[in-house]
Design an enzyme around this catalytic site. Sequence first.
Site, short mmCIF file in Angstrom:
data_model
loop_
_atom_site.label_atom_id
_atom_site.label_comp_id
_atom_site.label_asym_id
_atom_site.label_seq_id
_atom_site.Cartn_x
_atom_site.Cartn_y
_atom_site.Cartn_z
N ASP A 258 6.47 -32.67 6.51
CA ASP A 258 7.57 -33.63 6.36
C ASP A 258 8.82 -33.24 7.16
O ASP A 258 9.94 -33.62 6.80
CB ASP A 258 7.94 -33.81 4.88
CG ASP A 258 6.82 -34.47 4.08
OD1 ASP A 258 6.04 -35.22 4.69
OD2 ASP A 258 6.74 -34.22 2.87
N LYS B 92 -0.26 -21.07 15.69
CA LYS B 92 -0.73 -21.41 14.34
C LYS B 92 0.48 -21.87 13.53
O LYS B 92 1.38 -21.09 13.24
CB LYS B 92 -1.38 -20.20 13.66
CG LYS B 92 -2.49 -19.54 14.50
CD LYS B 92 -2.05 -18.18 14.94
CE LYS B 92 -3.01 -17.44 15.84
NZ LYS B 92 -4.38 -17.52 15.72
N ASP C 115 15.05 -1.95 14.64
CA ASP C 115 16.17 -1.38 13.89
C ASP C 115 16.26 -1.93 12.46
O ASP C 115 17.35 -1.95 11.87
CB ASP C 115 17.49 -1.62 14.63
CG ASP C 115 17.61 -0.79 15.90
OD1 ASP C 115 16.95 0.27 15.96
OD2 ASP C 115 18.33 -1.19 16.82
N LYS D 244 0.92 -10.03 13.29
CA LYS D 244 1.77 -9.80 14.46
C LYS D 244 3.19 -9.58 13.96
O LYS D 244 3.88 -10.51 13.53
CB LYS D 244 1.75 -11.01 15.41
CG LYS D 244 0.45 -11.18 16.19
CD LYS D 244 -0.60 -11.93 15.44
CE LYS D 244 -1.82 -12.16 16.31
NZ LYS D 244 -2.97 -12.64 15.52
N HIS E 178 -3.07 -21.36 21.02
CA HIS E 178 -3.24 -20.26 20.05
C HIS E 178 -2.17 -20.28 18.97
O HIS E 178 -2.21 -19.48 18.04
CB HIS E 178 -3.23 -18.93 20.81
CG HIS E 178 -3.77 -17.78 20.03
ND1 HIS E 178 -3.02 -16.68 19.71
CD2 HIS E 178 -4.98 -17.56 19.49
CE1 HIS E 178 -3.75 -15.82 19.03
NE2 HIS E 178 -4.94 -16.32 18.88
N HIS F 206 -4.90 -8.73 11.29
CA HIS F 206 -4.63 -9.81 12.24
C HIS F 206 -3.14 -10.12 12.36
O HIS F 206 -2.75 -11.09 13.03
CB HIS F 206 -5.40 -11.06 11.77
CG HIS F 206 -5.55 -12.11 12.82
ND1 HIS F 206 -5.07 -13.40 12.67
CD2 HIS F 206 -6.12 -12.08 14.05
CE1 HIS F 206 -5.35 -14.11 13.74
NE2 HIS F 206 -5.99 -13.34 14.61
#
Length: 492
Positions: free
Chosen positions: A417, A412, A239, A234, A410, A232
């Site tokens: 604080d 997340k 480089d 991403k 979507h 899952h």
Amino acid sequence: MNDLLSIFLKHIFELNINWLLYIHFILVTYFIGVIISVRRPVGVAFAWIFIVMTFPVLGISLYVLIGERPVGRKLTKKITRMNREYTSITEKACQDYAEDRKQIPLEGRALSLLAEAKNGSPVVAGNKLELHTDSLEILQCFIDEINQAKKSLNLEFYIWALGGSADEVGEAMIAAAKRGVACRVLLDSLGSKDWFKSKWPRRFRNAGIQVTEALPVQIGRFQFRRADLRLHRKIFVVDGAIVWTGSMNLVDPRTFKQDSGVGEWVDAMVRVEGPVAAQFELTFAFDWSVDNPSITHFNECIPIKAPHKGAVLAQKLASGPVYRDDILYQVLLSAILDAQEELTITTPYFGPDDGLLQALMAAARRGVNVTLIIPKLNDSTLVAWSSKSYYGDLLRSGVKIAEFHGGLLHTKSLLIDKRTAIFGSVNFDQRSLRLNFEISLIVYNEDFCIKLQKLINSYLEKSDYVELADWIKRPRWHHYLENAAHLTSPLL
């Protein structure tokens, strides 16, 4: 003669029934033994025992498919072996950057140590972060990064969807490969199934781009590997010095899942320059080695230290069902318990266990301003109803719940604080915490947290707060449906 035949057939029938009952007893007893052989939450164990006893054929089939968390005996051995080989690299990194942790305020050091535990990555200083919040602009940035790349491009995503600007990213990759840039693409087999069935894999390979299918779904192998454990993450590394990570898949929001009735997906990504980019490239290299069947050992060289580009302290947090599978849960739990003033969570899928739920309620009751932002409409009906089963307890404890109506939120994130942020691919549900291979960036920097807070404020402007008085008045059948959907959550 007819009487003898009837007696014989009756005897045969009774024998068959007895044998079926005997086989049923043996199978159910065996699988109950399998279920209780592993210490798991009591509710999960009893749920599986009930299903197996009540619907033995369906229950046993479901348990074989999704009841355990194996990725397969062969792959588990490979991950375990490579993890030992990976350890020497992470141990050296922890030694090299040991002094950087001292730059974190005292209250944040414990969280960084926890995230580093069990062969994790250390906090590193000298990073520059940019928060990007427009999906189409992010895709154009990807294309620009690809066009400017000189040495290597490594892409790792759950979904690469067909159509729109996502195809333009593919064309840019082919052009980069043709001019000599080393390109590798790692995609989840299930999430990117349409992409793998398309012309793109062949075009990529013909252009010299290496393509690997992560955790391939193969009929007949479900008894050896759970089918719904997914990659899952991403990650997009340019480089070896620039990394993009966050919630967004390689999809064009104008075309992606437009038939689901939830509007466009709303995402955010962070672009990082600096030493932490090497940590993400190392994770990509590890995943690539694990999922590529032609690679048997993790022989990647230690990443070259990228030069300092800014003043941000950051840390990569990777997790998965075979290694470090409890660290992510502990980090989130610790972050909630450490919050003193404010705690804001954005997640498309909300399904905590009792430990995280109680931590959120306790934080609100001890005076922390806890806000949960989730989409008003969800592409998963079961998740949507199950999420609502938590509302009553959360609202009564003082947690604010905001339902975003500007599309499917979507993003997340966890903001603690306004000083520490956890940002990446992790949903606040059991799938991300226990089943998927996930990646997050922990940021110890107030300037970045201010930018994230502005993004959160923009979400709140397009959200409706759920009021306890109104929630109590909802139709009674909603209550039953929510709790019925909630019963499925331990099994997933």
